[in-house]
Design a protein around this motif. Structure first.
Motif, PDB file in Angstrom:
ATOM      1  N   PHE A 216       0.803  -1.226   0.000  1.00 59.70           N
ATOM      2  CA  PHE A 216       0.000   0.000   0.000  1.00 59.70           C
ATOM      3  C   PHE A 216       0.839   1.280   0.000  1.00 59.70           C
ATOM      4  O   PHE A 216       0.345   2.337  -0.336  1.00 59.70           O
ATOM      5  CB  PHE A 216      -0.911   0.028   1.227  1.00 59.70           C
ATOM      6  CG  PHE A 216      -1.859  -1.129   1.274  1.00 59.70           C
ATOM      7  CD1 PHE A 216      -2.977  -1.149   0.468  1.00 59.70           C
ATOM      8  CD2 PHE A 216      -1.620  -2.205   2.112  1.00 59.70           C
ATOM      9  CE1 PHE A 216      -3.865  -2.213   0.508  1.00 59.70           C
ATOM     10  CE2 PHE A 216      -2.497  -3.278   2.146  1.00 59.70           C
ATOM     11  CZ  PHE A 216      -3.614  -3.291   1.351  1.00 59.70           C
ATOM     12  N   GLY A 217       2.094   1.144   0.436  1.00 59.31           N
ATOM     13  CA  GLY A 217       2.902   2.354   0.562  1.00 59.31           C
ATOM     14  C   GLY A 217       2.465   3.234   1.720  1.00 59.31           C
ATOM     15  O   GLY A 217       2.724   4.421   1.748  1.00 59.31           O
ATOM     16  N   VAL A 218       1.770   2.634   2.696  1.00 57.81           N
ATOM     17  CA  VAL A 218       1.373   3.384   3.892  1.00 57.81           C
ATOM     18  C   VAL A 218       2.314   2.993   5.027  1.00 57.81           C
ATOM     19  O   VAL A 218       2.545   1.812   5.262  1.00 57.81           O
ATOM     20  CB  VAL A 218      -0.086   3.065   4.289  1.00 57.81           C
ATOM     21  CG1 VAL A 218      -0.474   3.782   5.561  1.00 57.81           C
ATOM     22  CG2 VAL A 218      -1.029   3.422   3.151  1.00 57.81           C
ATOM     23  N   ASN A 219       2.859   3.992   5.717  1.00 54.17           N
ATOM     24  CA  ASN A 219       3.822   3.711   6.773  1.00 54.17           C
ATOM     25  C   ASN A 219       3.157   3.082   7.996  1.00 54.17           C
ATOM     26  O   ASN A 219       2.075   3.497   8.403  1.00 54.17           O
ATOM     27  CB  ASN A 219       4.511   5.008   7.230  1.00 54.17           C
ATOM     28  CG  ASN A 219       5.275   5.655   6.093  1.00 54.17           C
ATOM     29  OD1 ASN A 219       5.809   4.970   5.220  1.00 54.17           O
ATOM     30  ND2 ASN A 219       5.304   6.982   6.099  1.00 54.17           N
ATOM     31  N   GLY A 220       3.864   2.099   8.554  1.00 64.88           N
ATOM     32  CA  GLY A 220       3.479   1.592   9.870  1.00 64.88           C
ATOM     33  C   GLY A 220       2.235   0.727   9.924  1.00 64.88           C
ATOM     34  O   GLY A 220       1.588   0.656  10.975  1.00 64.88           O
ATOM     35  N   VAL A 221       1.877   0.057   8.829  1.00 63.40           N
ATOM     36  CA  VAL A 221       0.717  -0.834   8.870  1.00 63.40           C
ATOM     37  C   VAL A 221       1.138  -2.169   9.482  1.00 63.40           C
ATOM     38  O   VAL A 221       2.139  -2.763   9.080  1.00 63.40           O
ATOM     39  CB  VAL A 221       0.160  -1.074   7.446  1.00 63.40           C
ATOM     40  CG1 VAL A 221      -1.013  -2.056   7.490  1.00 63.40           C
ATOM     41  CG2 VAL A 221      -0.262   0.239   6.822  1.00 63.40           C
ATOM     42  N   LEU A 222       0.404  -2.645  10.459  1.00 64.29           N
ATOM     43  CA  LEU A 222       0.744  -3.898  11.133  1.00 64.29           C
ATOM     44  C   LEU A 222       0.326  -5.089  10.275  1.00 64.29           C
ATOM     45  O   LEU A 222      -0.718  -5.052   9.635  1.00 64.29           O
ATOM     46  CB  LEU A 222       0.004  -3.978  12.469  1.00 64.29           C
ATOM     47  CG  LEU A 222       0.403  -2.958  13.534  1.00 64.29           C
ATOM     48  CD1 LEU A 222      -0.551  -3.061  14.717  1.00 64.29           C
ATOM     49  CD2 LEU A 222       1.844  -3.168  13.977  1.00 64.29           C
ATOM     50  N   SER A 223       1.144  -6.140  10.305  1.00 60.86           N
ATOM     51  CA  SER A 223       0.714  -7.320   9.558  1.00 60.86           C
ATOM     52  C   SER A 223      -0.275  -8.120  10.406  1.00 60.86           C
ATOM     53  O   SER A 223      -1.176  -8.756   9.893  1.00 60.86           O
ATOM     54  CB  SER A 223       1.904  -8.173   9.134  1.00 60.86           C
ATOM     55  OG  SER A 223       2.525  -8.719  10.268  1.00 60.86           O
ATOM     56  N   GLN A 224      -0.072  -8.059  11.691  1.00 62.33           N
ATOM     57  CA  GLN A 224      -1.046  -8.714  12.555  1.00 62.33           C
ATOM     58  C   GLN A 224      -1.507  -7.750  13.637  1.00 62.33           C
ATOM     59  O   GLN A 224      -0.705  -7.075  14.262  1.00 62.33           O
ATOM     60  CB  GLN A 224      -0.435  -9.957  13.192  1.00 62.33           C
ATOM     61  CG  GLN A 224      -1.493 -10.835  13.814  1.00 62.33           C
ATOM     62  CD  GLN A 224      -0.907 -12.082  14.440  1.00 62.33           C
ATOM     63  OE1 GLN A 224       0.296 -12.322  14.391  1.00 62.33           O
ATOM     64  NE2 GLN A 224      -1.763 -12.881  15.048  1.00 62.33           N
ATOM     65  N   ILE A 225      -2.795  -7.693  13.835  1.00 68.64           N
ATOM     66  CA  ILE A 225      -3.338  -6.794  14.846  1.00 68.64           C
ATOM     67  C   ILE A 225      -3.363  -7.526  16.174  1.00 68.64           C
ATOM     68  O   ILE A 225      -4.017  -8.560  16.312  1.00 68.64           O
ATOM     69  CB  ILE A 225      -4.780  -6.358  14.487  1.00 68.64           C
ATOM     70  CG1 ILE A 225      -4.852  -5.842  13.059  1.00 68.64           C
ATOM     71  CG2 ILE A 225      -5.298  -5.336  15.481  1.00 68.64           C
ATOM     72  CD1 ILE A 225      -4.082  -4.583  12.794  1.00 68.64           C
ATOM     73  N   THR A 226      -2.636  -6.965  17.139  1.00 70.82           N
ATOM     74  CA  THR A 226      -2.651  -7.598  18.464  1.00 70.82           C
ATOM     75  C   THR A 226      -3.355  -6.648  19.423  1.00 70.82           C
ATOM     76  O   THR A 226      -3.646  -5.509  19.080  1.00 70.82           O
ATOM     77  CB  THR A 226      -1.219  -7.864  18.961  1.00 70.82           C
ATOM     78  OG1 THR A 226      -0.482  -6.645  18.826  1.00 70.82           O
ATOM     79  CG2 THR A 226      -0.549  -8.958  18.155  1.00 70.82           C
ATOM     80  N   GLY A 227      -3.583  -7.115  20.605  1.00 68.30           N
ATOM     81  CA  GLY A 227      -4.220  -6.259  21.609  1.00 68.30           C
ATOM     82  C   GLY A 227      -5.648  -5.914  21.231  1.00 68.30           C
ATOM     83  O   GLY A 227      -6.094  -4.790  21.419  1.00 68.30           O
ATOM     84  N   VAL A 228      -6.349  -6.882  20.652  1.00 65.55           N
ATOM     85  CA  VAL A 228      -7.746  -6.638  20.305  1.00 65.55           C
ATOM     86  C   VAL A 228      -8.627  -7.011  21.492  1.00 65.55           C
ATOM     87  O   VAL A 228      -8.451  -8.042  22.121  1.00 65.55           O
ATOM     88  CB  VAL A 228      -8.175  -7.473  19.077  1.00 65.55           C
ATOM     89  CG1 VAL A 228      -9.651  -7.248  18.774  1.00 65.55           C
ATOM     90  CG2 VAL A 228      -7.321  -7.103  17.875  1.00 65.55           C
ATOM     91  N   MET A 229      -9.548  -6.136  21.799  1.00 67.39           N
ATOM     92  CA  MET A 229     -10.427  -6.339  22.942  1.00 67.39           C
ATOM     93  C   MET A 229     -11.840  -6.552  22.411  1.00 67.39           C
ATOM     94  O   MET A 229     -12.229  -5.922  21.437  1.00 67.39           O
ATOM     95  CB  MET A 229     -10.374  -5.060  23.751  1.00 67.39           C
ATOM     96  CG  MET A 229     -11.123  -5.114  25.042  1.00 67.39           C
ATOM     97  SD  MET A 229     -10.789  -3.591  25.933  1.00 67.39           S
ATOM     98  CE  MET A 229     -11.031  -4.198  27.581  1.00 67.39           C
ATOM     99  N   PRO A 230     -12.611  -7.407  23.046  1.00 65.40           N
ATOM    100  CA  PRO A 230     -13.988  -7.561  22.557  1.00 65.40           C
ATOM    101  C   PRO A 230     -14.814  -6.296  22.829  1.00 65.40           C
ATOM    102  O   PRO A 230     -14.554  -5.598  23.813  1.00 65.40           O
ATOM    103  CB  PRO A 230     -14.546  -8.736  23.373  1.00 65.40           C
ATOM    104  CG  PRO A 230     -13.447  -9.242  24.208  1.00 65.40           C
ATOM    105  CD  PRO A 230     -12.311  -8.273  24.190  1.00 65.40           C
ATOM    106  N   MET A 231     -15.783  -6.060  21.995  1.00 67.97           N
ATOM    107  CA  MET A 231     -16.727  -4.967  22.248  1.00 67.97           C
ATOM    108  C   MET A 231     -17.640  -5.378  23.392  1.00 67.97           C
ATOM    109  O   MET A 231     -17.867  -6.553  23.611  1.00 67.97           O
ATOM    110  CB  MET A 231     -17.587  -4.738  20.994  1.00 67.97           C
ATOM    111  CG  MET A 231     -16.935  -3.895  19.925  1.00 67.97           C
ATOM    112  SD  MET A 231     -16.930  -2.156  20.378  1.00 67.97           S
ATOM    113  CE  MET A 231     -18.652  -1.704  20.057  1.00 67.97           C
ATOM    114  N   PRO A 232     -18.174  -4.398  24.122  1.00 69.82           N
ATOM    115  CA  PRO A 232     -19.218  -4.736  25.094  1.00 69.82           C
ATOM    116  C   PRO A 232     -20.362  -5.455  24.373  1.00 69.82           C
ATOM    117  O   PRO A 232     -20.554  -5.239  23.174  1.00 69.82           O
ATOM    118  CB  PRO A 232     -19.673  -3.369  25.599  1.00 69.82           C
ATOM    119  CG  PRO A 232     -18.541  -2.437  25.310  1.00 69.82           C
ATOM    120  CD  PRO A 232     -17.880  -2.959  24.086  1.00 69.82           C
ATOM    121  N   ASP A 233     -21.129  -6.270  25.099  1.00 65.84           N
ATOM    122  CA  ASP A 233     -22.200  -6.985  24.415  1.00 65.84           C
ATOM    123  C   ASP A 233     -23.319  -6.034  23.982  1.00 65.84           C
ATOM    124  O   ASP A 233     -23.344  -4.868  24.371  1.00 65.84           O
ATOM    125  CB  ASP A 233     -22.740  -8.147  25.270  1.00 65.84           C
ATOM    126  CG  ASP A 233     -23.383  -7.649  26.549  1.00 65.84           C
ATOM    127  OD1 ASP A 233     -23.829  -6.482  26.600  1.00 65.84           O
ATOM    128  OD2 ASP A 233     -23.440  -8.441  27.520  1.00 65.84           O
TER     129      ASP A 233
END
Lengths: 536, 352
Positions: B322-339
């Motif tokens: 994409f040529g965009v700086n700092g894009v993560l290959s894997q997203i970590t630290g994902v939190m569930p949304m409230p129900d």
């Protein structure tokens, strides 16, 4: 199918046809619009647009000539565009108001898509440079309170568009409210109730010496009149300056109040009704407007565009000596929520704005008998019946003054309402309904009578206007009126709304002389009134 | 010629015409309509996407743009699908309408923060943003603390910006990206634990205050992003939107990206929340559209040209296309949304 059934089907069909025709007319009535069509044949794109885009017509015309497409431009205030959207906008394929908020407040059933901002322009004060220097606004950070103190001391007066009609007026007004409330994070309903704010905003708006229904016409008014300053889009002030300089006159200095700034983002969006050809034609036109060449043309008209700011070749359009600096970050206030905006607009119309002093001269000469007379009575009902007036955001402010002068070749009767309470206006409405037509016509005589009333009021406290409701065929002498007008020496616009077998010639002459306009009340009554009231 | 031969001749011609009709005319394309979250319009308007849909599935996907939550309550006459940006919308559908005939998560994208380098640098200096391996992250605890303290932009060295430090979002009661940011903030304000229908009441006052200060809010993440790009840092210092939006923009507008790409930054909130774009079928044609969208070729277009992460893990090997700086290959630290019930309490409170 039996003969009877056939006839009833035919009748229903005809009824539907006439209903369609009728509804189209009604829509026009609500719009206060004026149309210009470019190109011939091909797909037709009907755009309802803010008046500031009138300056783009040469670019639109070029496009239509080269491509198989026609574009119909209908100009309306942004707030009327919002109302059109709320009502379904059946007569239009695209909307182009001055700011995105009007699309999102109007588009309740998500019909608008492909919305893209075409250009940007902040709403600013343009003040004659010598005056700006005198009051110390040059090369200085200016706040709304600084502006208010110059208004209170009588050093500054300004023209602006009506906040209940035009985006530039509405944005400036919301900026005033925010600045005067001591820069809250965002304006709330509670803020609007505060007594101090109510007094301050009324004071600030008392500095308005001419009001206008549209930004583009405000520019025309400014160029034809003798005013010190106006609130308008940076782009329209730049083109005003280009003209002033060409005439060898003094340009305006642009002031960007840091605590009350807003930016118009000129969004162009498509109203989707499933017509793929139209959609493609729209997208092609939008692409053209966003192309580098056209964006550069827009910059030449003083608009800021796109992602990277002003191109090097156009830096000279945005002149430093006029107070413009495109490298500076523009930090607008946060716009309040939709309900706060609507409440603020109602308060503007009903309470805060400078009260109007409207003198209606009603033509009850013989030529008006029948149709003309009926139309005039319907028209007055629309503005005097406060319930009807409120639906159009035209309700009276109790401190305003309304006068009706009934005339034929002489003044038949004259009634002044002050203060304009609902009961008093109802009485006046009844009186209008009782008047019948007859005799010759001398509108100049009635207008001169109106000037006599105006002489008795302190006109600094009002937005005065004379409004003629007539067919325009008049005897009498324009020269006599001119003499009386010169003697009064005040800037009083004489608007005309035409009825009956209207003849605009004499009316245009008067409008031109007094810096006003002529409207056709037969096609577009509500629109004509909204326009006139936008000016006073 | 004998009459019998004429008859046969006519028969042959007719048969040839019939066969020719079936061979030469393309299969009739099914035009279907539905509500689409604005962030996916780029994908639905993509010529390759349209061609693939028409060629392989004889499908033309028309749409009407609507906010993810708004579309659940909108008039569904003549609509075959809803394609919101979250599972909250799916839950809302279950509560308001009932069990959907079919649904499927088609695409994923995390919620991120967009800003300009000027703002990012100041936030980094103030300790709210930090850098790791060329990517930037926002410490949500510190951000919330700064907001609660009422810190202004001027306080962190940006006097040219008006007002207090904030992130602009879409209207959380109408549109998904704003709704998700509200959920994320609620979790953060709850000490980093997912709020539930009891604990949520503690955080409501602060949450309400946050959104009240925002004033007018856009209802579409696409419009918000367009305005962020065009109106400059003064109007939109920071916004919360979907990761795919910047990736898609960079691919679609390479010339513009060359000029502005270095100034625009992507910041990953830690933790963040995931937007799962789930398609809800309203009729048989909607079922069929779900199958079509799961096609590997379509999924490939969705990632490479529009930045939507696909598959269950959301891990994408190639992020530098994409040529965009700092894009993560894997997203970590994902939190569930409230129900859903908790989000409903939040939305109700914010609607008042």
């Amino acid at each position: 199918m039996s003969k009877k059934a056939f006839i009833s089907v035919l009748l229903i069909f005809l009824l539907l046809l006439s209903a369609c025709g009728g509804s189209k007319k009604n829509d026009n009535q609500n719009s206060g619009s004026k149309q210009n069509v470019f190109g011939t044949g091909g797909t037709l794109i009907r755009i309802v647009s803010g008046s500031e885009n009138k300056e783009l017509e040469p670019l639109i015309e070029q496009y239509c000539k080269k491509n198989k497409v026609s574009i119909e431009m209908t100009y309306m205030g942004s707030i009327d565009i919002m109302r059109q959207l709320q009502a379904g906008a059946a007569n239009y394929d695209a909307v182009w108001p001055a700011s995105s908020i009007w699309i999102s407040m109007g588009d309740k059933d998500f019909k608008v898509k492909h919305t893209e901002s075409i250009s940007l322009s902040p709403v600013v004060f343009g003040i004659k440079k010598s005056l700006a220097e005198k009051i110390g606004f040059v090369d200085k950070e200016v706040s709304i309170n600084d502006i208010m103190s110059k208004i209170n001391s009588g050093e500054l007066k300004f023209c602006m568009t009506s906040a209940t009609q035009s985006n530039s007026g509405a944005c400036a007004y919301l900026g005033f409210l925010s600045g005067l409330s001591g820069n809250p994070e965002v304006l709330t309903k509670e803020d609007l109730q505060k007594q101090q704010l109510r007094e301050d905003i009324t004071n600030l708006l008392s500095g308005v010496d001419r009001s206008s229904g549209s930004s583009e016409w405000l520019k025309t008014l400014f160029l034809n009149g003798n005013y010190d300053s106006m609130v308008n889009y940076e782009s329209l002030i730049i083109t005003t300056n280009q003209e002033l300089v060409a005439r060898g006159e003094e340009p305006l200095y642009l002031v960007y109040p840091y605590d009350g700034l807003s930016i118009s983002d000129s969004p162009l969006g498509y109203i989707d009704r499933g017509d793929k050809n139209k959609e493609k034609a729209f997208l092609d036109f939008q692409k053209y407007l966003l192309s580098e060449r056209v964006q550069s043309e827009l910059q030449k008209l003083g608009r800021r565009t796109g992602y990277e700011g002003v191109f090097d070749e156009n830096k000279g359009v945005f002149k430093k000596e006029w107070g413009i600096n495109t490298d500076r970050i523009l930090s607008p206030i946060k716009l309040p929520t939709a309900d706060v905006i609507m409440e603020a607009l109602n308060l503007y119309q009903g309470e805060f704005r400078k009260p109007s002093l409207s003198i209606y001269c009603l033509d009850f000469s013989g030529s008006m008998a029948g149709k003309g007379e009926k139309e005039v009575k319907e028209a007055m009902d629309l503005i005097l019946d406060q319930q009807k007036a409120k639906d159009l955001l035209l309700q009276a402010n109790p401190s305003e003054v309304n006068q009706v002068i009934f005339f034929n070749s002489d003044v038949i009767d004259s009634i002044i309402i002050d203060p304009s309470t609902e009961e008093a206006l109802n009485e006046l409405n009844k009186r209008v309904k009782d008047q019948s037509a007859g005799g010759g016509t001398d509108m100049y005589r009635a207008m001169t009578e109106a000037l006599i009333t105006l002489e008795t009021y302190d006109l600094n406290k009002y937005n005065p206007a004379i409004i003629l409701l007539t067919d325009g065929e008049s005897g009498g002498s324009f020269e006599d009126f001119k003499a009386a007008y010169e003697e009064l020496g005040q800037d009083i616009p004489v608007f005309s709304i035409m009825f009956g077998d209207a003849n605009p010639e004499q009316l245009e002459e008067v409008a031109k002389y007094t810096g006003a306009r002529v409207f056709d009340g037969r096609e577009n009554l509500a629109g004509a009134f909204r326009s006139v009231k936008g000016y006073n | 010629m004998k009459p019998k031969w004429i008859g046969l001749g006519i028969l042959i011609i007719v048969m040839a015409a019939v066969i020719g009709y079936f061979i030469l005319t393309p299969k009739p394309v099914d035009k279907i309509n539905g509500y689409l979250g604005g962030e996916k319009i780029g994908l639905f308007e993509d010529e390759n996407f349209k061609k693939e849909m028409a060629k392989k599935y004889s499908l033309e996907l028309n749409y009407r743009k609507a906010g993810s939550l708004d579309m659940i309550k909108a008039d569904k006459e003549g609509m075959s699908y809803l394609f919101p940006a979250s599972q909250t919308a799916l839950e809302l559908y279950r509560a308001e309408i009932g069990s959907p005939r079919r649904y499927e998560i088609i695409l994923n994208t995390p919620l991120v923060i967009y800003t300009h380098s000027l703002v990012r640098d100041s936030l980094q200096e103030a300790g709210i943003v930090f850098e790791s391996n060329g990517s930037y992250f926002m410490d949500m605890n510190k951000f919330v603390a700064a907001v609660k303290e009422g810190k202004t932009w001027a306080d962190i060295g940006l006097p040219q910006l008006y007002g207090s430090i904030s992130v602009k979002t879409t209207d959380p009661t109408k549109s998904n990206s704003g709704n998700m940011f509200a959920g994320l903030l609620a979790n953060t304000m709850n000490g980093g634990r997912v709020v539930d229908s009891t604990s949520v009441y503690k955080v409501l006052p602060d949450l309400k205050d946050f959104f009240k200060r925002m004033g007018y809010m856009d209802t579409s993440s696409a419009d918000l992003f367009d305005q962020f790009l065009k109106m400059g840092v003064g109007s939109y210092p920071m916004i919360a939107a979907y990761e795919n939006q910047i990736l898609e923009f960079a691919v679609t507008n390479p010339d513009i990206w060359k000029k502005v790409g270095d100034d625009l930054c992507i910041i990953y909130p830690t933790p963040t929340v995931y937007s799962s774009h789930v398609m809800i079928a309203l009729d048989e044609k909607g079922d069929y559209a779900i199958d079509a969208l799961m096609d590997p070729v379509i999924q490939d277009i969705a990632w490479k040209d529009h930045g939507f992460r696909t598959g269950i893990s959301g891990t994408q090997a190639e992020t530098d296309v994409f040529g965009v700086n700092g894009v993560l290959s894997q997203i970590t630290g994902v939190m569930p949304m409230p129900d859903f019930r908790t989000m409903d309490i939040i939305v109700n409170e914010l609607s008042n």
